[in-house]
Scaffold this motif. Structure first.
Motif, short mmCIF file in Angstrom:
data_model
loop_
_atom_site.label_atom_id
_atom_site.label_comp_id
_atom_site.label_asym_id
_atom_site.label_seq_id
_atom_site.Cartn_x
_atom_site.Cartn_y
_atom_site.Cartn_z
N LYS A 1 -3.70 -5.76 11.25
CA LYS A 1 -3.88 -4.99 12.56
C LYS A 1 -4.17 -3.55 12.04
N PRO A 2 -4.77 -2.50 12.78
CA PRO A 2 -5.96 -1.88 11.98
C PRO A 2 -4.75 -0.36 11.78
N GLY A 3 -4.79 0.01 10.07
CA GLY A 3 -4.38 0.75 9.35
C GLY A 3 -3.43 -0.24 8.36
N ILE A 4 -2.71 -0.64 8.54
CA ILE A 4 -2.63 -1.54 6.78
C ILE A 4 -2.70 -1.02 5.57
N LEU A 5 -4.30 -1.11 5.74
CA LEU A 5 -4.30 -1.10 4.37
C LEU A 5 -4.01 0.66 4.11
N ILE A 6 -3.72 1.40 4.63
CA ILE A 6 -4.56 3.53 4.67
C ILE A 6 -2.64 2.86 4.37
N ARG A 7 -1.42 2.64 4.78
CA ARG A 7 -0.01 2.91 4.85
C ARG A 7 0.35 2.13 3.25
N VAL A 8 -0.09 0.67 2.74
CA VAL A 8 -0.08 0.05 1.52
C VAL A 8 -0.68 1.11 0.72
N ALA A 9 -1.66 1.74 1.15
CA ALA A 9 -2.55 2.49 -0.15
C ALA A 9 -1.60 3.72 -0.21
N LEU A 10 -1.23 4.76 0.50
CA LEU A 10 0.11 5.73 0.68
C LEU A 10 1.34 5.21 -0.04
N VAL A 11 2.09 4.32 0.43
CA VAL A 11 3.32 3.92 -0.59
C VAL A 11 2.47 4.11 -2.01
N GLN B 1 10.33 -0.45 -0.19
CA GLN B 1 9.49 -0.15 0.83
C GLN B 1 7.89 -0.29 1.37
N LEU B 2 7.71 -0.71 0.59
CA LEU B 2 6.05 -2.01 1.20
C LEU B 2 6.64 -2.82 2.16
N ALA B 3 8.35 -3.30 2.07
CA ALA B 3 8.86 -4.64 3.29
C ALA B 3 9.38 -3.69 3.94
N LYS B 4 9.10 -2.25 3.96
CA LYS B 4 9.45 -1.79 5.49
C LYS B 4 8.97 -1.58 6.36
N LEU B 5 7.30 -1.07 5.92
CA LEU B 5 6.13 -1.48 6.57
C LEU B 5 6.39 -2.30 7.99
N ILE B 6 5.91 -1.68 8.92
CA ILE B 6 5.51 -1.91 9.54
C ILE B 6 4.79 -3.04 10.08
N ASP B 7 4.82 -4.77 10.60
CA ASP B 7 3.52 -5.53 10.63
C ASP B 7 3.82 -6.45 9.23
N VAL B 8 4.40 -6.35 7.79
CA VAL B 8 4.45 -7.05 6.80
C VAL B 8 6.06 -7.50 6.74
N PHE B 9 5.82 -9.19 6.86
CA PHE B 9 6.68 -9.53 6.36
C PHE B 9 7.18 -10.53 5.42
N SER B 10 6.66 -10.03 3.94
CA SER B 10 7.37 -10.14 3.16
C SER B 10 6.43 -10.02 1.91
N VAL B 11 7.23 -9.24 0.62
CA VAL B 11 6.70 -8.62 -0.79
C VAL B 11 6.87 -8.74 -1.47
#
Length: 84
Positions: free
Chosen positions: A14-24, A66-76
């Motif tokens: 989904k749009p925006g996942i890369l920026i959310r990961v990069a910000l964490v 924190q990566l695992a808590k992101l919306i749309d992330v199922f596994s880290v």
């Protein structure tokens, strides 16, 4: 001492996942060294992102949670750790 870490994230595309990961990672002082994405083999609705980062090893567990808590992330998973 800076350490290199490799993460595997399984997520829905989904749009925006890369920026959310990069910000964490940026907020914890980590730098993205390389990144690769590909569709996940067992389910075409999911994608896999492989990230290689460099940063403080003491923050690794916090970043993983924190990566695992992101919306749309199922596994880290942390795939490997290399000391520079």
């Amino acid at each position: 001492m800076e350490t290199q870490h490799t993460f595997s994230l399984i997520y829905t595309r989904k749009p925006g996942i890369l920026i959310r990961v990069a910000l964490v990672l940026e907020r914890r002082g980590y730098t993205i060294e390389s990144m690769s994405t590909n569709s996940y083999d067992s389910n075409p609705d999911y994608w896999e992102m492989i990230l290689t980062t460099e940063g403080d090893p003491e923050k690794l567990e916090q970043i993983t949670r924190q990566l695992a808590k992101l919306i749309d992330v199922f596994s880290v998973q942390v795939l490997k750790e290399m000391y520079c």
